[in-house]
Structures are given as structure tokens and as C-alpha cells.
Design a protein around this motif. Structure first.
Motif, PDB file in Angstrom:
ATOM      1  N   HIS A 669       0.795  -1.219   0.000  1.00  0.00           N
ATOM      2  CA  HIS A 669       0.000   0.000   0.000  1.00  0.00           C
ATOM      3  C   HIS A 669       0.834   1.279   0.000  1.00  0.00           C
ATOM      4  O   HIS A 669       0.425   2.270  -0.615  1.00  0.00           O
ATOM      5  N   GLU A 670       1.975   1.301   0.696  1.00  0.00           N
ATOM      6  CA  GLU A 670       2.705   2.550   0.849  1.00  0.00           C
ATOM      7  C   GLU A 670       4.193   2.297   1.054  1.00  0.00           C
ATOM      8  O   GLU A 670       4.625   1.172   1.350  1.00  0.00           O
ATOM      9  N   THR A 671       4.969   3.376   0.872  1.00  0.00           N
ATOM     10  CA  THR A 671       6.405   3.369   1.159  1.00  0.00           C
ATOM     11  C   THR A 671       6.649   4.364   2.287  1.00  0.00           C
ATOM     12  O   THR A 671       6.180   5.511   2.223  1.00  0.00           O
ATOM     13  N   VAL A 672       7.378   3.921   3.327  1.00  0.00           N
ATOM     14  CA  VAL A 672       7.629   4.756   4.506  1.00  0.00           C
ATOM     15  C   VAL A 672       9.125   5.084   4.560  1.00  0.00           C
ATOM     16  O   VAL A 672       9.973   4.189   4.428  1.00  0.00           O
ATOM     17  N   PHE A 673       9.437   6.366   4.775  1.00  0.00           N
ATOM     18  CA  PHE A 673      10.823   6.825   4.895  1.00  0.00           C
ATOM     19  C   PHE A 673      11.058   7.330   6.310  1.00  0.00           C
ATOM     20  O   PHE A 673      10.180   7.981   6.906  1.00  0.00           O
ATOM     21  N   HIS A 674      12.284   7.058   6.852  1.00  0.00           N
ATOM     22  CA  HIS A 674      12.643   7.474   8.203  1.00  0.00           C
ATOM     23  C   HIS A 674      13.938   8.274   8.162  1.00  0.00           C
ATOM     24  O   HIS A 674      14.891   7.911   7.456  1.00  0.00           O
ATOM     25  N   GLY A 722      -0.381  10.865   1.921  1.00  0.00           N
ATOM     26  CA  GLY A 722       0.365  10.139   2.943  1.00  0.00           C
ATOM     27  C   GLY A 722       0.200  10.759   4.318  1.00  0.00           C
ATOM     28  O   GLY A 722      -0.709  11.555   4.566  1.00  0.00           O
ATOM     29  N   ARG A 723       1.091  10.428   5.232  1.00  0.00           N
ATOM     30  CA  ARG A 723       1.030  10.908   6.617  1.00  0.00           C
ATOM     31  C   ARG A 723       2.448  11.138   7.119  1.00  0.00           C
ATOM     32  O   ARG A 723       3.405  10.551   6.600  1.00  0.00           O
ATOM     33  N   PHE A 738       7.679   9.642   7.256  1.00  0.00           N
ATOM     34  CA  PHE A 738       6.545  10.009   6.399  1.00  0.00           C
ATOM     35  C   PHE A 738       6.298   8.879   5.402  1.00  0.00           C
ATOM     36  O   PHE A 738       7.198   8.094   5.088  1.00  0.00           O
ATOM     37  N   SER A 739       5.031   8.785   4.936  1.00  0.00           N
ATOM     38  CA  SER A 739       4.648   7.721   3.997  1.00  0.00           C
ATOM     39  C   SER A 739       4.124   8.337   2.710  1.00  0.00           C
ATOM     40  O   SER A 739       3.532   9.415   2.713  1.00  0.00           O
ATOM     41  N   ILE A 740       4.352   7.618   1.605  1.00  0.00           N
ATOM     42  CA  ILE A 740       3.814   7.992   0.296  1.00  0.00           C
ATOM     43  C   ILE A 740       3.081   6.767  -0.260  1.00  0.00           C
ATOM     44  O   ILE A 740       3.661   5.679  -0.339  1.00  0.00           O
ATOM     45  N   PRO A 741       1.799   6.888  -0.640  1.00  0.00           N
ATOM     46  CA  PRO A 741       1.059   5.734  -1.169  1.00  0.00           C
ATOM     47  C   PRO A 741       1.702   5.192  -2.448  1.00  0.00           C
ATOM     48  O   PRO A 741       2.288   5.945  -3.237  1.00  0.00           O
TER      49      PRO A 741
END
Length: 746
Positions: A669-674, A722-723, A738-741
């Protein structure tokens, strides 16, 4: 044959008359009931006339002793092998022991096998070949005949040719049970009933049920003397025999008097069953007794079935076409109703379409005390009173329709000219909002075959009423509109559901908008406060140091004046930076996204490279994991990552070495970056303030900045669907994520 007695007929119990169990048969044949082994259980009292065997003597005997050995041997296999159903089946033409010839019919009903033998002149089986041309001609003309009325006329002609009856009518029952003659074929001397109506009282409810059950009925002579069954009760059930399916079943004496009053001594009725309901009848009349052989009755019954199928097909096609047209108009209206914010207000823009949708003369929209009208409608006051009545009578939660409003609504007589018909649709579950369609009064004349109201004034029912006369009786109908089509009512229900769905969707949109406005207002309050606070400080510095500079105009202290100018310049720079960041934040909400495939590893390397001036001389350890490609707006995303890395560099300024780690996670569903650092961190108790405009969790003296960077990050990420969030331990560093769909909903 002796005519029946003219003694008074009691019509008060007509609906309760035992027409299925008359206890007798018509005398143009005889009837036997048989046990499973063929033994005679009952016989009609006229048995001796046809076979020479007395009815009482026949009971308890084998069939062969009653009708003769040859006839019995021919019939018994079919009568005893369990193959018969509940409808009379032609078993053959037999010759009884006394030489008389009969067409034999058999069926099983009411726990016994029923054998009916109708007297015929011929000794051989009937010749059906002579009937095929007539039926074939009807079938050939069916495809060339489009309307139901034309089909009925064609059928009436062919039935008269087959039967020889003097008059054949096809009539349809209306919703009130009255029969409307829509087709007729007759000899010239016969009276015409074409276009006239027969009152519903002519056929009581139980007679209609029997018409639906048994599809054909013949009365050869209305002056017949019934032949009772011997014994009168069914030996198996102990009650009178149910003769519902018997071809020879005796009919009600009330109906026989009806026929004689009409000048008819022979009749036949063929039921027209459409979609399992009694649609109408093919009714045949003859002024003199008229025997009709089984094969001709069968041909008429089959022709009636074909006619019923054709009627069903034509009505289905017409219904489908009508529904498609109404649905097309409904879809078009709904499309127009969704264009504006106020669905109810939008209705005034589709008033012409609303009229065509319901084939109405006028339409009104009522919203509380406001009334909008189009076409020929009652005035606003009358409409308001009508809506109040609808609410009072409990019609506020359902579709209400009538084509005779004055019969239900006390004020209906005053508005019957343009509102004899009403179709009312509530369009709100909470408020008194209605959509009303009106149809005007259609004054018309009905021709009855006799006065349908005459029976109401008769003090003593000594003769069949109202059928003492069948002379044309005209009645003028007032206060009635064209009836509402069932499809109009059903599609109005669908229209209402769609409108409520649109209203609900708008309500949800308004709720979301209100929630968004609430958040925006809170953000604006914080924004206004922060702007006034943060912008005031550098401006105050500029003013203050400018005053000091003016006061020191005559001083020779160059270093002091240089310090004043430096402070003025720094304050102006900070104010400019604040304005630039505000413009950037504003653009985040307005500019359109232009998503493309982005290589996040390259984007991150570019961001780190831009930070080289700020990190010069610093001991920073960058731990960067391989990053995936994603779909996003590269310009906006570059700004978000730049802000996060800049914060990590800034807040880890007191560490040696400073460690900054960047990695990612991905699912379907999404990619999350830290982005994690080992810097100052923050108190998680205040994490809800972190992404707000001008929100700082540290003093400006400790860490420079305008407090807009993280607000920009959140806005950019949310624009992508995203969030953004953060996690930290005070004094031990922070992690921003943060996340990007994977699939952007743009």
C-alpha cells in the motif's frame, strides 16, 4: 327439458355459494368416481338415461358392469396406472354397453379418480385435423399484429369460427375488477358490448379464483336440470365432492339466471392468465343451446394460452420501453441535481424534466414553509395544507400516490381540477421537505352493460341484480386523473433513494469541510499569533537599533555603529526569511502536483550535497540505506526531505560525531521513509504541536529557524495522500517518518 323454477333467488350469500362443491353436474353426460382399482364409488343420477344402469345400483360395482366390458377394458389402464393429473385428460371415444357413444375424460382430484363421459353422435375419435388450419392462421397473424387490442380481436374471430357461438368477447379486468370489453366478434343480429364494462360484482371473488384454477368452462344450456351425485358425499373424504376441474361441473343457479337475463342460453369462458394472474376472459355467448365437443374446447383453450403469452410479451416489451425512458430521464435529472451545492434548490432548474418524468401537469417542491411550483398546480396555501395532511396521516416516510385525491383527502374536492392525481415523495428524513406531482382531473364517461349501482337500491333480492337489464348505462366520472403507472411509482422510489444518497453525500462533504475549516481556523489562529509574535521581534530589533544608530550619529565609535548595523541587517534577514517561508507554506496548498517516477536515492544525495555549506567542519556520520523508486512530485518531495535533513543537522549540532540515519520500508500500500538523528530530541508530550505552523519545542536562541519547515513537510506529504509523524526521547535524538502511497489518488 323442464325449465328451472322461477322461485326467488337469495343473492345475499353469493360470495359464499359452494361453487366448487355443487353436488351435481350438467346433464349432457354422466360422471363416475372410481377407487384405485376401478370400482365405482359414485355415479351421477342421470346414469340410467345414458347407460341404462341405475346410479344407486352402479355404486360398488366394477366399471365393466356399468359402461360395458369393451369400454372398461379400453379405459381402465389409463384410469388405474397413476398417470392422470388434476386436469381432464382425453382418454378416447367409447361405446357403452347400450350402444351410446361418449368422449371419455379422466382426472384425479379430491382423493378419487373422476371419469366424465360426454355424449357424442360419432363412434370414432374426434378429428383434430380440421382445427389446425384455424389455429395455424391465428399463429401466422400473431407476428403481424402489434397491439394487444388487435390480438384480442383476432382471437375473438378465430374462437367464433371454431365454436360457432353467436358472440365472442375478449375483456380485461381493471384494478377494481370491472371487465372492459376490448374486442368482439359477433353475428350481425347479436347485441354489441364493444367498449362497455361489466361490473366486478358479476363475478364474485371465489368465481375468479375458480377461473384462475380451471382455465375453461362450458355451459351448453342455461335451462338444464342438474344431475346430483349418488351418494351425495365422497365416500373417501366424507364430504361433498370438489368438482373444481370437472368439465361437467354444475354451475351456480345465480349465474344461470344471469345468462337468461342476458338472453344467452349457452356460454363458454376461457381464462387468460398473464404472469400467474387472471388478466381477463374470452367469453362466448349463444342465444340457443350449443353443444361443443372436447376437441373444439381444447383448441379454444390452447388459443387462449397463446393469446395470454402474446399479451404478456407485448406488455413486457411496452413496460420495458417505458421504464427505460423514465430511467433515462431520472439519470439525466440526477446528473443536473449534483451540479450545485443545494440539491433542493437545484430542483427548480429541472422542473420541466420533473414534469416529463411523472407525466404530470404540475410539480411542486416544498421545503418547510417555502413552496416552489411549476406548471398547473394548486396555490401555495393549498399545497401547504396538503403536505400537513400527508404528515398527519403518516405518509411522511413513504411514496404516496392516488388518482382520486378527493376520495382520501378532505380538501381534495377544492383542488380536483389540477390535482385529482397526486404523487408525493418526501425528500428528507428530518424536515418537512416534499416533491409533489399533480395530475389534472380527467372527466370521462363509462358505458356499462347495465346500471352497476342498481343492486344497491333493491329492497328484496328476488332476481339477479344488477343484471335484470343489459341496456347501455352511461356514467360520468369526476375527480379522477390518469392512473399512475406502477413503473412511475417504483422509479419514484429509486429517485428518492438517489436524492437521499446525494443529500447524505453532501452532508458528509459538509461535515468534512466543517472539520477541515475547524482545523484551518485553529491553524490560522496559531498562524496569526505566531506571525505577529515572530515577525514583531526582528522588526522591533530593526526599529530599536535604528534609533540607537540615529542617537549615535555624532559619535566617533565606529565599532558600536558597526554592531548596530549588523543587528539591523540580521533582523531584516530573519524577517525576509520568515516571509519567504510563509509564501512557501502557502504555495504548498495551492500548487498542482505533477507526479512522476522518482529515484529516492538520487534525490537524497542531492539534498545532502546542498547541506555541505551548513555541515562544513562538522563531524557527521551519514548512514543511508538503499531507497526505492516511488511516484511523487519531485519538487515538493525534495523540499520535504531537505527540511527533514536540515532539522537533523541543526538539532544534532551539539554532538560529535553527529549520526544521521535514513532508511525505508515498503508494503503493497505505501512506502515509509525514516530520518533519525542523535541530537537534542524533544518531549513526546508536545508531539502534537510539532507539525504546526510556527510551532517550536526549543528556544530560538538555542536553534535558529522560523518554525515552518515541519508544517511544510506535513502539507506536502498529505497532498500526496500520505502521513507524517515523529518519535523521540528528549536528549537522545529523534526519528521523523513520512509515507507515500504506492498508488496516488489524485
Amino acid at each position: 327439458m323442464t325449465p328451472p323454477s322461477s322461485a326467488p333467488l337469495d343473492l345475499s350469500g353469493c360470495d359464499r355459494e359452494p361453487i366448487r362443491t355443487p353436488g351435481s353436474i350438467q346433464p349432457h353426460g354422466f360422471l363416475l368416481t372410481l377407487a384405485p382399482d376401478g370400482q365405482v364409488l359414485q355415479a351421477s343420477a342421470n346414469l340410467a338415461r345414458w347407460t341404462g344402469v341405475d346410479a344407486e345400483a352402479a355404486c360398488g360395482r366394477p366399471l365393466a358392469q356399468v359402461i360395458g366390458l369393451d369400454a372398461a377394458e379400453r379405459l381402465l389402464p389409463a384410469l388405474t396406472n397413476g398417470s392422470l393429473g388434476n386436469r381432464p385428460f382425453y382418454l378416447g371415444t367409447i361405446t357403452a354397453g347400450n350402444g351410446a357413444h361418449f368422449d371419455a375424460l379422466g382426472h384425479v382430484w379430491d382423493s378419487v379418480t373422476v371419469l366424465e363421459c360426454e355424449a357424442v353422435e360419432r363412434a370414432e375419435a374426434p378429428d383434430f385435423r380440421n382445427l389446425y388450419p384455424l389455429l395455424g392462421d391465428f399463429l401466422l397473424n400473431v407476428n403481424e399484429t402489434q397491439s394487444v387490442e388487435s390480438l384480442a380481436t383476432l382471437a375473438a374471430h378465430h374462437v367464433r369460427m371454431v365454436t360457432g357461438f353467436g358472440r365472442v368477447m375478449v375483456y380485461q379486468f381493471d384494478r377494481d375488477g370491472h371487465g372492459h370489453v376490448m374486442a368482439e366478434s359477433k353475428e350481425e343480429a347479436y347485441h354489441s358490448y364493444m367498449g362497455q364494462r361489466f361490473p366486478a360484482t358479476d363475478i364474485p371473488a371465489q368465481a375468479r379464483e375458480l377461473y384462475a384454477l380451471s382455465r375453461i368452462r362450458l355451459i351448453q344450456d342455461a335451462n338444464y336440470v342438474p344431475a346430483p351425485l349418488v351418494p351425495a358425499e365422497n365416500p373417501v373424504t366424507g364430504a361433498r365432492n370438489d368438482l373444481s376441474f370437472a368439465a361437467l361441473r354444475s354451475v351456480s343457479p345465480v349465474h344461470l339466471q344471469y345468462m337468461r337475463n342476458m338472453g344467452t342460453l349457452a356460454s363458454m369462458s376461457v381464462s387468460l392468465m398473464v404472469k400467474g394472474k387472471l388478466w381477463g376472459l374470452i367469453s362466448c355467448h349463444n342465444e340457443t343451446p350449443c353443444p361443443l365437443a372436447f376437441e373444439k374446447r381444447t383448441a379454444c383453450e390452447q388459443l387462449g394460452q397463446v393469446l395470454a403469452l402474446c399479451i404478456e410479451s407485448r406488455e413486457d416489451a411496452t413496460e420495458l420501453q417505458f421504464r427505460l425512458e423514465v430511467r433515462r430521464m431520472m439519470v439525466a435529472m440526477l446528473g443536473n441535481l449534483t451540479k450545485g451545492a443545494d440539491v433542493i434548490e437545484n430542483m427548480s432548474g429541472v422542473f420541466p424534466e420533473l414534469l416529463r418524468f411523472a407525466r404530470a401537469g404540475g410539480v411542486a417542491v416544498v421545503t418547510d414553509e417555502r413552496v416552489l411550483t411549476w406548471g398547473d398546480t394548486p396555490d401555495a396555501r393549498a399545497i401547504g395544507e396538503l403536505v400537513t395532511w400527508l404528515e398527519t396521516e403518516g405518509h411522511g416516510a413513504e411514496i404516496y400516490h392516488t388518482d382520486q385525491l378527493s376520495a382520501a383527502y378532505p380538501g381534495g374536492a377544492a383542488i380536483r381540477r389540477n390535482a385529482s392525481g397526486l404523487l408525493a415523495m418526501p425528500i428528507s428524513r428530518l424536515h418537512k421537505h416534499y416533491l409533489l406531482w399533480f395530475r389534472p382531473e380527467v372527466v370521462h364517461t363509462i358505458e356499462w352493460a347495465g346500471n352497476p349501482h342498481e343492486k344497491e337500491g333493491m329492497p328484496t333480492p328476488t332476481q339477479l341484480s344488477p343484471r335484470t337489464s343489459f341496456a347501455t348505462w352511461r356514467e360520468v366520472i369526476h375527480g379522477v386523473s390518469q392512473p399512475w403507472h406502477v413503473a412511475e411509482i417504483e422509479l419514484t422510489g429509486e429517485f428518492r433513494s438517489a436524492l437521499l444518497g446525494i443529500a447524505l453525500e453532501r452532508a458528509e462533504q459538509m461535515a468534512e469541510l466543517a472539520e477541515e475549516l475547524g482545523r484551518a481556523n485553529k491553524e490560522l489562529e496559531a498562524f496569526s499569533y505566531s506571525v505577529s509574535h515572530d515577525l514583531r521581534a526582528p522588526l522591533r530589533h530593526i526599529v530599536g537599533f535604528s534609533d540607537l544608530l540615529l542617537e549615535s550619529a555624532g559619535s566617533e565609535d565606529t565599532a558600536m555603529r558597526q554592531r548596530f548595523l549588523t543587528n539591523i541587517k540580521e533582523s531584516a534577514r530573519l524577517a525576509g526569511k520568515l516571509v519567504d517561508d510563509l509564501l512557501s507554506f502557502s504555495q504548498m496548498g495551492r500548487a498542482a502536483l505533477r507526479p512522476v517516477e522518482v529515484d529516492m536515492s538520487k534525490l537524497l544525495a542531492s539534498c545532502i550535497d546542498k547541506l555541505s555549506l551548513d555541515t562544513a567542519g562538522r563531524n557527521i556520520e551519514w548512514d543511508v540505506a538503499p531507497l526505492p523508486r516511488i511516484t511523487a512530485d519531485p519538487t515538493f518531495l525534495h523540499l520535504a526531505v531537505q527540511n527533514l535533513l536540515s532539522n537533523a543537522v541543526k538539532f544534532s549540532g551539539g554532538r560529535d560525531p553527529a549520526r544521521i540515519r535514513i532508511w525505508s520500508e515498503q508494503d503493497e500500500h505505501e512506502t515509509v521513509f525514516h530520518v533519525a538523528d542523535n541530537g537534542a530530541g524533544f518531549n513526546m508530550e508536545y508531539v502534537h504541536k510539532l507539525f504546526g505552523v510556527f510551532q517550536r519545542l526549543h528556544r530560538m536562541e538555542d536553534f535558529q529557524g522560523t518554525g515552518i519547515g515541519l508544517a511544510n513537510v506535513r502539507r506536502i506529504v498529505e497532498r500526496h495522500g500520505g502521513r507524517a509523524w515523529a518519535d523521540s526521547t528528549l536528549g537522545q535524538g529523534a526519528t521523523f517518518s513520512f509515507s507515500i502511497p504506492r498508488k496516488l489518488a489524485l
